[in-house]
Design a protein around this motif. Structure first.
Motif, PDB file in Angstrom:
ATOM      1  N   TYR A 102       0.249  11.816  -1.653  1.00  0.00           N
ATOM      2  CA  TYR A 102       1.231  11.468  -0.624  1.00  0.00           C
ATOM      3  C   TYR A 102       2.366  12.483  -0.575  1.00  0.00           C
ATOM      4  CZ  TYR A 102       5.359   9.358   1.425  1.00  0.00           C
ATOM      5  OH  TYR A 102       6.487   9.147   2.175  1.00  0.00           O
ATOM      6  N   TRP A 103       2.886  12.880  -1.743  1.00  0.00           N
ATOM      7  CA  TRP A 103       4.050  13.762  -1.770  1.00  0.00           C
ATOM      8  C   TRP A 103       3.694  15.168  -1.332  1.00  0.00           C
ATOM      9  CZ3 TRP A 103       8.558  11.459  -1.998  1.00  0.00           C
ATOM     10  CH2 TRP A 103       8.608  10.160  -2.528  1.00  0.00           C
ATOM     11  N   LEU A 104       2.485  15.618  -1.646  1.00  0.00           N
ATOM     12  CA  LEU A 104       2.042  16.910  -1.137  1.00  0.00           C
ATOM     13  C   LEU A 104       1.980  16.895   0.390  1.00  0.00           C
ATOM     14  CD1 LEU A 104      -0.745  18.260  -3.521  1.00  0.00           C
ATOM     15  CD2 LEU A 104       0.976  19.641  -2.354  1.00  0.00           C
ATOM     16  N   ALA A 105       1.398  15.824   0.940  1.00  0.00           N
ATOM     17  CA  ALA A 105       1.299  15.718   2.393  1.00  0.00           C
ATOM     18  C   ALA A 105       2.673  15.602   3.037  1.00  0.00           C
ATOM     19  CB  ALA A 105       0.425  14.522   2.773  1.00  0.00           C
ATOM     20  N   LEU A 106       3.569  14.839   2.416  1.00  0.00           N
ATOM     21  CA  LEU A 106       4.930  14.710   2.944  1.00  0.00           C
ATOM     22  C   LEU A 106       5.631  16.064   2.940  1.00  0.00           C
ATOM     23  CD1 LEU A 106       7.311  12.939   3.921  1.00  0.00           C
ATOM     24  CD2 LEU A 106       7.932  12.639   1.502  1.00  0.00           C
ATOM     25  N   GLY A 107       5.460  16.816   1.853  1.00  0.00           N
ATOM     26  CA  GLY A 107       6.099  18.122   1.758  1.00  0.00           C
ATOM     27  C   GLY A 107       5.602  19.097   2.803  1.00  0.00           C
ATOM     28  N   THR A 108       4.299  19.107   3.048  1.00  0.00           N
ATOM     29  CA  THR A 108       3.775  20.014   4.066  1.00  0.00           C
ATOM     30  C   THR A 108       4.190  19.570   5.472  1.00  0.00           C
ATOM     31  OG1 THR A 108       1.657  18.792   3.963  1.00  0.00           O
ATOM     32  CG2 THR A 108       1.821  20.829   2.691  1.00  0.00           C
ATOM     33  N   LEU A 128      14.031  16.032  -2.583  1.00  0.00           N
ATOM     34  CA  LEU A 128      14.343  15.829  -4.002  1.00  0.00           C
ATOM     35  C   LEU A 128      13.308  14.915  -4.663  1.00  0.00           C
ATOM     36  CD1 LEU A 128      18.244  15.451  -3.997  1.00  0.00           C
ATOM     37  CD2 LEU A 128      16.873  17.410  -4.757  1.00  0.00           C
ATOM     38  N   GLU A 129      12.941  13.851  -3.969  1.00  0.00           N
ATOM     39  CA  GLU A 129      11.919  12.949  -4.515  1.00  0.00           C
ATOM     40  C   GLU A 129      10.572  13.650  -4.633  1.00  0.00           C
ATOM     41  OE1 GLU A 129      14.026  12.299  -2.161  1.00  0.00           O
ATOM     42  OE2 GLU A 129      14.825  10.244  -2.259  1.00  0.00           O
ATOM     43  N   THR A 130      10.258  14.539  -3.663  1.00  0.00           N
ATOM     44  CA  THR A 130       9.009  15.291  -3.727  1.00  0.00           C
ATOM     45  C   THR A 130       8.965  16.161  -4.979  1.00  0.00           C
ATOM     46  OG1 THR A 130       8.823  15.341  -1.311  1.00  0.00           O
ATOM     47  CG2 THR A 130       7.566  16.983  -2.539  1.00  0.00           C
ATOM     48  N   VAL A 131      10.056  16.883  -5.222  1.00  0.00           N
ATOM     49  CA  VAL A 131      10.131  17.720  -6.419  1.00  0.00           C
ATOM     50  C   VAL A 131      10.038  16.859  -7.678  1.00  0.00           C
ATOM     51  CG1 VAL A 131      11.627  19.260  -7.760  1.00  0.00           C
ATOM     52  CG2 VAL A 131      11.442  19.540  -5.287  1.00  0.00           C
ATOM     53  N   GLY A 132      10.728  15.717  -7.656  1.00  0.00           N
ATOM     54  CA  GLY A 132      10.734  14.856  -8.835  1.00  0.00           C
ATOM     55  C   GLY A 132       9.368  14.288  -9.162  1.00  0.00           C
ATOM     56  N   VAL A 154       9.104   8.968  11.769  1.00  0.00           N
ATOM     57  CA  VAL A 154       7.927   8.167  11.417  1.00  0.00           C
ATOM     58  C   VAL A 154       7.716   8.100   9.908  1.00  0.00           C
ATOM     59  CG1 VAL A 154       6.824   8.736  13.612  1.00  0.00           C
ATOM     60  CG2 VAL A 154       6.283  10.097  11.583  1.00  0.00           C
ATOM     61  N   GLU A 155       8.644   8.676   9.135  1.00  0.00           N
ATOM     62  CA  GLU A 155       8.520   8.668   7.686  1.00  0.00           C
ATOM     63  C   GLU A 155       9.323   7.529   7.069  1.00  0.00           C
ATOM     64  OE1 GLU A 155       6.433  10.511   6.203  1.00  0.00           O
ATOM     65  OE2 GLU A 155       6.004  12.030   7.723  1.00  0.00           O
ATOM     66  N   ILE A 156       9.016   7.204   5.835  1.00  0.00           N
ATOM     67  CA  ILE A 156       9.747   6.172   5.102  1.00  0.00           C
ATOM     68  C   ILE A 156      11.210   6.594   4.965  1.00  0.00           C
ATOM     69  CG2 ILE A 156       9.978   5.010   2.881  1.00  0.00           C
ATOM     70  CD1 ILE A 156       6.959   5.293   2.537  1.00  0.00           C
ATOM     71  N   LEU A 181       0.831  -1.205   0.000  1.00  0.00           N
ATOM     72  CA  LEU A 181       0.000   0.000   0.000  1.00  0.00           C
ATOM     73  C   LEU A 181       0.867   1.257   0.000  1.00  0.00           C
ATOM     74  CD1 LEU A 181      -2.980  -0.754   2.433  1.00  0.00           C
ATOM     75  CD2 LEU A 181      -3.066  -0.429  -0.044  1.00  0.00           C
ATOM     76  N   GLN A 182       2.010   1.182   0.668  1.00  0.00           N
ATOM     77  CA  GLN A 182       2.926   2.319   0.665  1.00  0.00           C
ATOM     78  C   GLN A 182       3.393   2.636  -0.760  1.00  0.00           C
ATOM     79  OE1 GLN A 182       6.140   2.006   3.547  1.00  0.00           O
ATOM     80  NE2 GLN A 182       4.836   0.912   5.006  1.00  0.00           N
ATOM     81  N   TRP A 183       3.670   1.601  -1.546  1.00  0.00           N
ATOM     82  CA  TRP A 183       4.124   1.826  -2.925  1.00  0.00           C
ATOM     83  C   TRP A 183       3.017   2.451  -3.773  1.00  0.00           C
ATOM     84  CZ3 TRP A 183       8.857   2.165  -4.470  1.00  0.00           C
ATOM     85  CH2 TRP A 183       9.869   1.453  -3.812  1.00  0.00           C
ATOM     86  N   ILE A 184       1.786   2.010  -3.575  1.00  0.00           N
ATOM     87  CA  ILE A 184       0.670   2.613  -4.316  1.00  0.00           C
ATOM     88  C   ILE A 184       0.540   4.089  -3.957  1.00  0.00           C
ATOM     89  CG2 ILE A 184      -1.843   2.606  -4.613  1.00  0.00           C
ATOM     90  CD1 ILE A 184      -1.776  -0.430  -4.217  1.00  0.00           C
ATOM     91  N   ALA A 185       0.601   4.393  -2.660  1.00  0.00           N
ATOM     92  CA  ALA A 185       0.463   5.786  -2.218  1.00  0.00           C
ATOM     93  C   ALA A 185       1.569   6.666  -2.796  1.00  0.00           C
ATOM     94  CB  ALA A 185       0.489   5.845  -0.693  1.00  0.00           C
ATOM     95  N   GLN A 186       2.782   6.137  -2.885  1.00  0.00           N
ATOM     96  CA  GLN A 186       3.907   6.940  -3.361  1.00  0.00           C
ATOM     97  C   GLN A 186       3.860   7.204  -4.869  1.00  0.00           C
ATOM     98  OE1 GLN A 186       7.898   5.975  -1.307  1.00  0.00           O
ATOM     99  NE2 GLN A 186       6.613   4.240  -0.754  1.00  0.00           N
TER     100      GLN A 186
END
Length: 282
Positions: free
Chosen positions: A210-216, A237-241, A228-230, A200-205
Motif C-alpha cells: 500500500y505505501w509503495l503505491a501511495l508513494g508512487t 512521513l508515514e510512507t518513510v516510517g 481520494v486518499e485516506i 480492510l484499509q487497516w490491513i492494507a496499511q
C-alpha cells in the motif's frame, strides 16, 4: 583485497551477468514484457472511466499504483529465485566458498532489482503515452518517484529472501503468491482504498504494498488527486516510517534466516529434493 570485498565484487559481476542473460533468454524476456503489457491493456480500458464524482480517471489513478505494486512484487521474484537455487544445489555451492553466501545475495539483489527497474520502464514509458492527467512535468515528481522506489525495494527484497528461505520447493511458492495477490487486491492499486471497508484499509496499511503505491501516486498524480486518499494526504512521513520499519525488519531478519537455512543445506538434502522432483516428473 579482503575476502568480503572480493565476494561483493563477485556478486555484483554475477548479478549483472544474470540480468543480461534474462534479456537474452526467450522465456525470461517474455516474463519481463508480459506483465507490463497486461497492465497497460487494463489501464487502456480504464482510461475513460472515472472514480465516483471525483472526476479522476481510473487509468490515471492506477498507473502510479501499479508501478509501486510491481516494485513490491520483487519480493516474490526474490523468493522464487532463492527457492529454485536452493532446490538445484546453487546455494550449496555458494555456501562451500568463502563468503559465498554474501556474494550470492549481492548477485541476487543486483539481478532482481535491475530486472524490476527495467520492468518499471517498460510499463511507465508507454503508460505516459496512453494515460492523460499525470503530473510529470517537475523534477520533484521524479525525485519522489526515485526515493519511493529505492526505499520500497530495500524494504521488500529482504522479505523475499526470508520467504525463499522458508520454502524448500518451488512448488510451494503458491503459498507466497496467493496471500500477496490478496493484499494487492485490497491495497488501492486498481481502485482507491477509501472505497473499501475500514477494517480492510487497516490491513492494507500494515503492508509495504500500500505505501509503495501511495508513494508512487504522490509522485505522479496532480495535487488534487489527494482527495481520494485516506485523510486527504499523501502522508510522506508515514510512507518513510512504515517502509523504514519493513526495511529494518527485513535487513535484520534475512541474514539470520539465510545463515540458518545455509547450515541445514547438504549434498544429501539436495539429492533428496532432486529425487522427489524426478518422481513428480515421472
Amino acid at each position: 583485497m579482503n575476502p568480503r570485498t572480493a565476494a561483493i565484487r563477485t556478486g555484483w559481476t554475477r548479478g549483472l551477468i544474470e540480468l543480461r542473460q534474462s534479456f537474452t533468454n526467450g522465456m525470461d524476456l517474455l516474463s519481463h514484457v508480459l506483465w507490463p503489457t497486461l497492465m497497460l491493456i487494463v489501464m487502456f480500458f480504464l482510461r475513460d472511466r472515472t472514480f465516483g464524482s471525483s472526476g479522476f480517471h481510473l487509468g490515471t489513478l492506477a498507473l502510479p499504483s501499479i508501478l509501486g505494486m510491481n516494485a513490491a512484487m520483487g519480493m516474490i521474484t526474490m523468493s522464487q529465485q532463492l527457492t529454485a537455487d536452493r532446490e538445484d544445489g546453487t546455494l550449496l555451492r555458494a555456501k562451500a566458498t568463502p563468503n559465498g553466501m554474501q556474494g550470492y545475495l549481492v548477485g541476487k539483489v543486483v539481478s532482481v532489482s535491475g530486472g524490476l527497474l527495467a520492468d518499471l520502464a517498460i510499463l511507465l514509458i508507454p503508460g505516459l503515452l496512453i494515460i492523460d492527467g499525470l503530473a510529470t512535468g517537475s523534477p520533484g515528481s521524479w525525485l519522489t518517484l526515485l526515493w519511493v522506489l529505492l526505499l520500497g525495494m530495500v524494504a521488500t527484497l529482504p522479505i523475499g529472501a526470508v520467504l525463499g528461505s522458508v520454502f524448500s520447493s518451488a512448488r510451494s511458492q503458491g503459498l507466497v503468491q496467493l496471500p500477496v495477490m490478496g493484499l494487492i487486491g485490497i491495497s488501492g492499486i486498481f481502485y482507491p482504498i477509501t472505497s473499501l471497508p475500514e477494517w480492510l484499509q487497516w490491513i492494507a496499511q500494515a503492508t509495504p504494498i500500500y505505501w509503495l503505491a501511495l508513494g508512487t501516486r504522490s509522485a505522479l498524480l496532480p495535487d488534487a488527486a489527494v482527495s481520494v486518499e485516506i485523510g486527504d494526504s499523501w502522508r510522506h512521513l508515514e510512507t518513510v516510517g512504515v517502509l523504514g520499519v519493513w526495511m529494518v525488519l527485513g535487513l535484520v531478519t534475512a541474514p539470520i534466516v539465510l545463515r540458518r537455512m545455509a547450515r541445514r543445506e547438504s549434498g544429501s538434502s539436495v539429492a533428496e529434493r532432486r529425487e522427489k522432483a524426478l518422481k513428480r516428473v515421472g
